[in-house]
Motif scaffolding. Structure first.
Motif, PDB file in Angstrom:
ATOM      1  N   GLU A  81      -1.782   6.205  -0.936  1.00 35.26           N
ATOM      2  CA  GLU A  81      -1.471   5.416  -2.127  1.00 35.26           C
ATOM      3  C   GLU A  81      -1.293   6.315  -3.347  1.00 35.26           C
ATOM      4  OE1 GLU A  81      -3.263   1.670  -4.764  1.00 35.26           O
ATOM      5  OE2 GLU A  81      -4.265   2.323  -2.929  1.00 35.26           O
ATOM      6  N   GLY A  84       2.145   7.961  -3.781  1.00 31.42           N
ATOM      7  CA  GLY A  84       3.287   7.147  -4.167  1.00 31.42           C
ATOM      8  C   GLY A  84       4.302   6.958  -3.066  1.00 31.42           C
ATOM      9  N   LYS A  85       4.009   7.442  -1.851  1.00 32.53           N
ATOM     10  CA  LYS A  85       4.944   7.319  -0.726  1.00 32.53           C
ATOM     11  C   LYS A  85       4.731   5.971  -0.035  1.00 32.53           C
ATOM     12  CE  LYS A  85       5.668  12.228   0.221  1.00 32.53           C
ATOM     13  NZ  LYS A  85       5.712  13.277   1.277  1.00 32.53           N
ATOM     14  N   GLU A  86       5.382   4.955  -0.565  1.00 32.91           N
ATOM     15  CA  GLU A  86       5.171   3.600  -0.063  1.00 32.91           C
ATOM     16  C   GLU A  86       5.702   3.412   1.359  1.00 32.91           C
ATOM     17  OE1 GLU A  86       6.840   0.871  -2.827  1.00 32.91           O
ATOM     18  OE2 GLU A  86       5.462   1.395  -4.450  1.00 32.91           O
ATOM     19  N   GLN A  87       6.635   4.250   1.778  1.00 37.98           N
ATOM     20  CA  GLN A  87       7.216   4.103   3.104  1.00 37.98           C
ATOM     21  C   GLN A  87       6.614   5.069   4.119  1.00 37.98           C
ATOM     22  OE1 GLN A  87      11.506   4.195   2.719  1.00 37.98           O
ATOM     23  NE2 GLN A  87      11.548   2.360   1.481  1.00 37.98           N
ATOM     24  N   HIS A 114      -0.228  -0.464   8.228  1.00 42.37           N
ATOM     25  CA  HIS A 114       0.931  -1.233   8.668  1.00 42.37           C
ATOM     26  C   HIS A 114       0.799  -1.715  10.106  1.00 42.37           C
ATOM     27  CE1 HIS A 114       2.683   1.489   5.473  1.00 42.37           C
ATOM     28  NE2 HIS A 114       2.969   0.287   5.023  1.00 42.37           N
TER      29      HIS A 114
END
Length: 351
Positions: A81, A84-87, A114
Motif C-alpha cells: 500500500e 502506491g502499486k495498486e496493481q 486479492h
C-alpha cells in the motif's frame, strides 16, 4: 468478494509471483524491519505480485505459540500500500481444515489480498468431495488460487475428476501446479481445458524442477470435437523468492519469445536445465527438500537481504554440502543471478 478486472487481466497476462520468506532474528523473533525491506525488494524487482503466509513463509507462523500469521499478512500488505502499486497482486496462503481455511480467508480479505492460495496439504483424511466443499466455502469469501502440492512435501495425489470439479467453482481464478510430475500436471491442465471456465482460469507453474519448459509449453486437447489450448501464464514459486529481478526479466523474455517467431528453442531448453540445476542447490531435493527454506535464506543472506538463515523450527537448517552447491550454481550461471541489482537496491532503499 470478486476479483477486480484489472487484477484478473494482470494474472492472465502473466506475472512473476515470488513466495515471500520470513525474516527472523538470531533469537527467532520476527524481524519486521528486514521483512519490510524484503517486500520492498520484490516490489522493486519487477515481480508482479507476492505470495505471503505460504510454505516459504513457514507454516509454523500459524502455531499459537508463534502467532505471526496476521502480522506477516499485515506487514506485506502495508508495504504494498505504501508503494502506491495498486496493481501489484497480493496472494495470501490459506491452509487447514474448512473452519481454519475460512478464518484465514477472512483475514486475507481484511488486509486486502486479492486471492487466497488454497493448499490441500495435510488433509489426507478428507475425501476429494470434502475438499471441493472446502474450496467452495473459501471461494465465497475470497477469490481462490488453487494449489496442487507435490506429495514429497505434504501434498497428495488428486484425480482428474477432482480438478474438473475444482475448475467449475465460480470464484476459482487461478491454479498453481506444483506436482513436480508431468502426469499429474497434465491432469490439471486437461481438467481445466475440459471445464466451461477454461478461459477464466489462469494457470501458474509451481514446478520448480521444470520452470522454463512449463512456461514455454502450449497444451492442446480435443474436447468434444473442439481444440482447446492452455498454457502457463506465469509462476508462483519459492525459487523466485531469490534472484527475483532476473526471474521477472526471464518471464518477460519467454513471453516475447512465444509471441515472436520462436527461433532458438534449443537455447531455451538448455536454460531450463540451468534453472533446474540452480533450484536443486536451493531446494535440496537430494535430502527430500529438508534444506529448502534455509536454502532460500542463504541466497538472500549472501546478498544482504536477510541477516541469517534462521527458521522457526531450529532443526530446519542447511544440509551438509548445500552451501557449496549454492556457491557452485551462482558461479556457473551468473546471468541468472541479480547480485548487482540487489546491491543497488540496498544502497537506494530508504525504508
Amino acid at each position: 468478494m470478486s476479483l477486480p478486472d484489472t487484477i484478473k487481466n494482470i494474472l492472465h497476462e502473466g506475472i512473476a509471483i515470488p513466495a515471500h520468506p520470513l525474516a527472523l532474528t538470531a533469537e527467532r523473533d520476527f524481524d519486521e524491519a528486514i521483512q519490510r525491506r524484503l517486500t520492498r525488494y520484490y516490489l522493486a524487482s519487477g515481480a508482479g505480485g507476492i505470495a505471503v503466509a505460504v510454505h516459504s513463509t513457514q507454516f509454523e507462523i500459524r502455531e499459537p505459540q508463534v502467532n505471526l500469521l496476521e502480522k506477516v499478512l499485515y506487514t506485506a500488505a502495508d508495504e504494498v500500500e505504501k508503494s502506491g502499486k495498486e496493481q501489484f497482486v497480493k496472494v495470501a496462503g490459506i491452509c487447514g481444515p474448512t473452519d481454519q481455511a475460512v478464518s484465514e480467508a477472512r483475514l486475507a480479505k481484511r488486509y486486502g489480498y486479492h486471492l487466497g492460495l488454497l493448499s490441500m496439504g495435510g488433509l489426507n483424511t478428507l475425501t476429494e468431495e470434502a475438499l471441493i466443499e472446502r474450496a467452495k466455502a473459501v471461494a465465497e469469501i475470497v477469490p481462490v488460487f488453487g494449489f496442487y502440492l507435490q506429495p514429497a512435501v505434504g501434498g497428495r495425489i488428486l484425480s482428474f475428476e477432482f480438478w474438473r470439479k475444482f475448475a467449475a467453482i465460480p470464484n476459482v481464478q487461478a491454479i498453481k501446479i506444483a506436482a513436480f510430475n508431468r502426469y499429474q500436471t497434465l491432469d490439471v491442465v486437461r481438467a481445466v481445458c475440459s471445464s466451461e471456465r477454461a478461459d477464466e482460469i489462469a494457470l501458474y507453474t509451481g514446478n520448480d524442477d521444470n520452470i522454463i519448459a512449463d512456461l514455454l509449453t502450449t497444451y492442446q486437447f480435443n474436447i468434444n470435437g473442439r481444440l482447446v489450448q492452455k498454457d502457463f501464464r506465469g509462476g508462483l514459486l519459492g525459487h523466485w523468492a531469490v534472484w527475483t529481478h532476473k526471474a521477472a526479466r526471464l518471464l518477460d523474455a519467454i513471453k516475447a519469445y512465444k509471441s515472436g517467431d520462436q527461433a532458438g528453442l534449443g537455447d531455451w531448453l538448455t536454460k531450463n536445465i540451468q534453472v533446474t540445476d540452480m533450484n536443486a542447490a536451493i531446494f535440496d531435493p537430494v535430502n527430500r527438500f529438508h534444506g529448502c527454506i534455509p536454502g532460500i535464506h542463504e541466497v538472500l543472506r549472501r546478498q544482504g537481504l536477510l541477516k541469517g538463515t534462521w527458521c522457526l523450527n531450529p532443526n530446519e537448517v542447511l544440509s551438509p554440502g548445500q552451501a557449496d552447491e549454492i556457491t557452485r550454481v551462482t558461479r556457473a550461471y551468473p546471468d541468472l543471478v541479480d547480485d548487482d541489482f540487489v546491491t543497488t537496491f540496498l544502497q537506494q532503499d530508504r525504508g
